[in-house]
Design a protein around this motif. Structure first.
Motif, PDB file in Angstrom:
ATOM      1  N   MET A   1       0.825  -1.195   0.000  1.00  0.00           N
ATOM      2  CA  MET A   1       0.000   0.000   0.000  1.00  0.00           C
ATOM      3  C   MET A   1       0.869   1.259   0.000  1.00  0.00           C
ATOM      4  O   MET A   1       0.662   2.142  -0.795  1.00  0.00           O
ATOM      5  CB  MET A   1      -0.926  -0.042   1.209  1.00  0.00           C
ATOM      6  CG  MET A   1      -1.897   1.087   1.256  1.00  0.00           C
ATOM      7  SD  MET A   1      -3.123   0.730   2.536  1.00  0.00           S
ATOM      8  CE  MET A   1      -3.766   2.333   2.726  1.00  0.00           C
ATOM      9  N   PHE A   2       1.820   1.338   0.930  1.00  0.00           N
ATOM     10  CA  PHE A   2       2.745   2.467   0.982  1.00  0.00           C
ATOM     11  C   PHE A   2       4.125   1.971   0.606  1.00  0.00           C
ATOM     12  O   PHE A   2       4.551   0.917   1.060  1.00  0.00           O
ATOM     13  CB  PHE A   2       2.855   3.057   2.404  1.00  0.00           C
ATOM     14  CG  PHE A   2       1.582   3.664   2.906  1.00  0.00           C
ATOM     15  CD1 PHE A   2       1.116   4.858   2.406  1.00  0.00           C
ATOM     16  CD2 PHE A   2       0.848   3.043   3.906  1.00  0.00           C
ATOM     17  CE1 PHE A   2      -0.046   5.426   2.880  1.00  0.00           C
ATOM     18  CE2 PHE A   2      -0.320   3.589   4.380  1.00  0.00           C
ATOM     19  CZ  PHE A   2      -0.782   4.788   3.871  1.00  0.00           C
ATOM     20  N   GLY A   3       4.841   2.751  -0.171  1.00  0.00           N
ATOM     21  CA  GLY A   3       6.246   2.442  -0.386  1.00  0.00           C
ATOM     22  C   GLY A   3       7.019   2.846   0.848  1.00  0.00           C
ATOM     23  O   GLY A   3       6.488   3.464   1.769  1.00  0.00           O
ATOM     24  N   LYS A   4       8.309   2.499   0.903  1.00  0.00           N
ATOM     25  CA  LYS A   4       9.126   2.867   2.078  1.00  0.00           C
ATOM     26  C   LYS A   4       9.115   4.373   2.305  1.00  0.00           C
ATOM     27  O   LYS A   4       8.956   4.844   3.412  1.00  0.00           O
ATOM     28  CB  LYS A   4      10.565   2.373   1.901  1.00  0.00           C
ATOM     29  CG  LYS A   4      10.744   0.921   2.197  1.00  0.00           C
ATOM     30  CD  LYS A   4      12.206   0.561   2.172  1.00  0.00           C
ATOM     31  CE  LYS A   4      12.407  -0.900   2.508  1.00  0.00           C
ATOM     32  NZ  LYS A   4      13.806  -1.251   2.556  1.00  0.00           N
ATOM     33  N   ALA A   5       9.312   5.118   1.227  1.00  0.00           N
ATOM     34  CA  ALA A   5       9.339   6.577   1.365  1.00  0.00           C
ATOM     35  C   ALA A   5       7.971   7.104   1.765  1.00  0.00           C
ATOM     36  O   ALA A   5       7.853   8.022   2.570  1.00  0.00           O
ATOM     37  CB  ALA A   5       9.793   7.222   0.060  1.00  0.00           C
ATOM     38  N   GLY A   6       6.913   6.494   1.237  1.00  0.00           N
ATOM     39  CA  GLY A   6       5.561   6.946   1.559  1.00  0.00           C
ATOM     40  C   GLY A   6       5.207   6.726   3.011  1.00  0.00           C
ATOM     41  O   GLY A   6       4.697   7.613   3.677  1.00  0.00           O
ATOM     42  N   LEU A   7       5.510   5.551   3.531  1.00  0.00           N
ATOM     43  CA  LEU A   7       5.212   5.250   4.927  1.00  0.00           C
ATOM     44  C   LEU A   7       6.103   6.070   5.856  1.00  0.00           C
ATOM     45  O   LEU A   7       5.630   6.609   6.862  1.00  0.00           O
ATOM     46  CB  LEU A   7       5.384   3.748   5.211  1.00  0.00           C
ATOM     47  CG  LEU A   7       5.010   3.279   6.606  1.00  0.00           C
ATOM     48  CD1 LEU A   7       3.566   3.642   6.938  1.00  0.00           C
ATOM     49  CD2 LEU A   7       5.201   1.777   6.730  1.00  0.00           C
ATOM     50  N   GLY A   8       7.364   6.190   5.505  1.00  0.00           N
ATOM     51  CA  GLY A   8       8.281   6.995   6.318  1.00  0.00           C
ATOM     52  C   GLY A   8       7.861   8.455   6.336  1.00  0.00           C
ATOM     53  O   GLY A   8       7.889   9.114   7.380  1.00  0.00           O
ATOM     54  N   MET A  11       4.826   8.830   8.550  1.00  0.00           N
ATOM     55  CA  MET A  11       5.195   8.789   9.972  1.00  0.00           C
ATOM     56  C   MET A  11       5.844  10.100  10.406  1.00  0.00           C
ATOM     57  O   MET A  11       5.586  10.585  11.512  1.00  0.00           O
ATOM     58  CB  MET A  11       6.129   7.601  10.252  1.00  0.00           C
ATOM     59  CG  MET A  11       5.441   6.246  10.113  1.00  0.00           C
ATOM     60  SD  MET A  11       3.983   6.078  11.167  1.00  0.00           S
ATOM     61  CE  MET A  11       4.739   5.993  12.763  1.00  0.00           C
ATOM     62  N   GLN A  12       6.658  10.684   9.540  1.00  0.00           N
ATOM     63  CA  GLN A  12       7.280  11.974   9.866  1.00  0.00           C
ATOM     64  C   GLN A  12       6.208  13.045  10.013  1.00  0.00           C
ATOM     65  O   GLN A  12       6.273  13.870  10.927  1.00  0.00           O
ATOM     66  CB  GLN A  12       8.282  12.386   8.781  1.00  0.00           C
ATOM     67  CG  GLN A  12       9.642  11.760   8.942  1.00  0.00           C
ATOM     68  CD  GLN A  12      10.614  12.293   7.892  1.00  0.00           C
ATOM     69  OE1 GLN A  12      10.219  12.598   6.774  1.00  0.00           O
ATOM     70  NE2 GLN A  12      11.873  12.402   8.276  1.00  0.00           N
ATOM     71  N   GLN A  13       5.239  13.043   9.105  1.00  0.00           N
ATOM     72  CA  GLN A  13       4.150  14.021   9.188  1.00  0.00           C
ATOM     73  C   GLN A  13       3.355  13.830  10.480  1.00  0.00           C
ATOM     74  O   GLN A  13       2.981  14.803  11.134  1.00  0.00           O
ATOM     75  CB  GLN A  13       3.213  13.883   7.992  1.00  0.00           C
ATOM     76  CG  GLN A  13       3.750  14.484   6.725  1.00  0.00           C
ATOM     77  CD  GLN A  13       2.748  14.348   5.586  1.00  0.00           C
ATOM     78  OE1 GLN A  13       2.093  13.307   5.442  1.00  0.00           O
ATOM     79  NE2 GLN A  13       2.628  15.389   4.793  1.00  0.00           N
ATOM     80  N   ALA A  14       3.111  12.576  10.839  1.00  0.00           N
ATOM     81  CA  ALA A  14       2.365  12.299  12.066  1.00  0.00           C
ATOM     82  C   ALA A  14       3.135  12.781  13.292  1.00  0.00           C
ATOM     83  O   ALA A  14       2.548  13.365  14.212  1.00  0.00           O
ATOM     84  CB  ALA A  14       2.072  10.803  12.174  1.00  0.00           C
ATOM     85  N   GLU A  19       3.881  16.843  17.576  1.00  0.00           N
ATOM     86  CA  GLU A  19       4.703  17.874  18.237  1.00  0.00           C
ATOM     87  C   GLU A  19       3.983  19.217  18.218  1.00  0.00           C
ATOM     88  O   GLU A  19       3.962  19.936  19.229  1.00  0.00           O
ATOM     89  CB  GLU A  19       6.054  17.997  17.531  1.00  0.00           C
ATOM     90  CG  GLU A  19       6.998  16.846  17.770  1.00  0.00           C
ATOM     91  CD  GLU A  19       8.245  16.915  16.893  1.00  0.00           C
ATOM     92  OE1 GLU A  19       8.546  17.999  16.346  1.00  0.00           O
ATOM     93  OE2 GLU A  19       8.921  15.879  16.750  1.00  0.00           O
ATOM     94  N   ASN A  20       3.393  19.560  17.078  1.00  0.00           N
ATOM     95  CA  ASN A  20       2.664  20.826  16.979  1.00  0.00           C
ATOM     96  C   ASN A  20       1.453  20.845  17.899  1.00  0.00           C
ATOM     97  O   ASN A  20       1.130  21.878  18.491  1.00  0.00           O
ATOM     98  CB  ASN A  20       2.240  21.089  15.532  1.00  0.00           C
ATOM     99  CG  ASN A  20       3.413  21.449  14.647  1.00  0.00           C
ATOM    100  OD1 ASN A  20       4.464  21.884  15.119  1.00  0.00           O
ATOM    101  ND2 ASN A  20       3.257  21.258  13.352  1.00  0.00           N
ATOM    102  N   MET A  21       0.795  19.700  18.039  1.00  0.00           N
ATOM    103  CA  MET A  21      -0.353  19.623  18.942  1.00  0.00           C
ATOM    104  C   MET A  21       0.084  19.807  20.393  1.00  0.00           C
ATOM    105  O   MET A  21      -0.599  20.482  21.167  1.00  0.00           O
ATOM    106  CB  MET A  21      -1.080  18.293  18.768  1.00  0.00           C
ATOM    107  CG  MET A  21      -1.858  18.203  17.470  1.00  0.00           C
ATOM    108  SD  MET A  21      -2.674  16.615  17.232  1.00  0.00           S
ATOM    109  CE  MET A  21      -4.011  16.755  18.406  1.00  0.00           C
TER     110      MET A  21
END
Length: 111
Positions: A1-8, A11-14, A19-21
């Motif tokens: 479903m997600f490539g390595k870069a997509g999942l990584g 996760m970085q966005q999450a 942190e912003n929350m």
């Protein structure tokens, strides 16, 4: 479903969102709201994490309260509750910006 870069990347966005929350929650803990009851006879200042910072009661009301203690209690209660509602509204507006556009239930993941 997600490539390595997509999942990584996801996760970085999450993590960044989390942190912003946390920063927003810390800022809300310092944000003060105020409310009043009895046409300004009782004023309450509260933070958005529901810490009451001050209650101001008009001297005119204190003079009347000697005869009607229940009225004073009702006005203090009304002002505290109104401040609590403002704190909730401010918190919802601030934190809602983080979960806007996420699928239902997904916002709980970031708490």
């Amino acid at each position: 479903m997600f490539g390595k870069a997509g999942l990584g990347g996801l996760m970085q966005q999450a993590q960044k969102m989390q942190e912003n929350m946390k920063k927003a929650q810390a800022q809300l803990a310092q944000t003060e709201v105020s409310a009043e009851a009895g046409n300004g006879l009782v004023k309450v200042v509260m933070t958005c994490n529901h810490v009451v910072k001050s209650i101001d009661i008009s001297p005119d009301l204190i003079a009347e309260a000697a005869e009607d203690k229940e009225m004073l209690e009702d006005l203090v209660l009304a002002a505290v509750n109104a401040a609590g509602e403002k704190a909730e509204q401010t918190t919802s507006q601030t934190m809602g910006a983080f979960t806007k556009g996420l699928p239902a239930g997904m916002g709980d993941f970031f708490k």
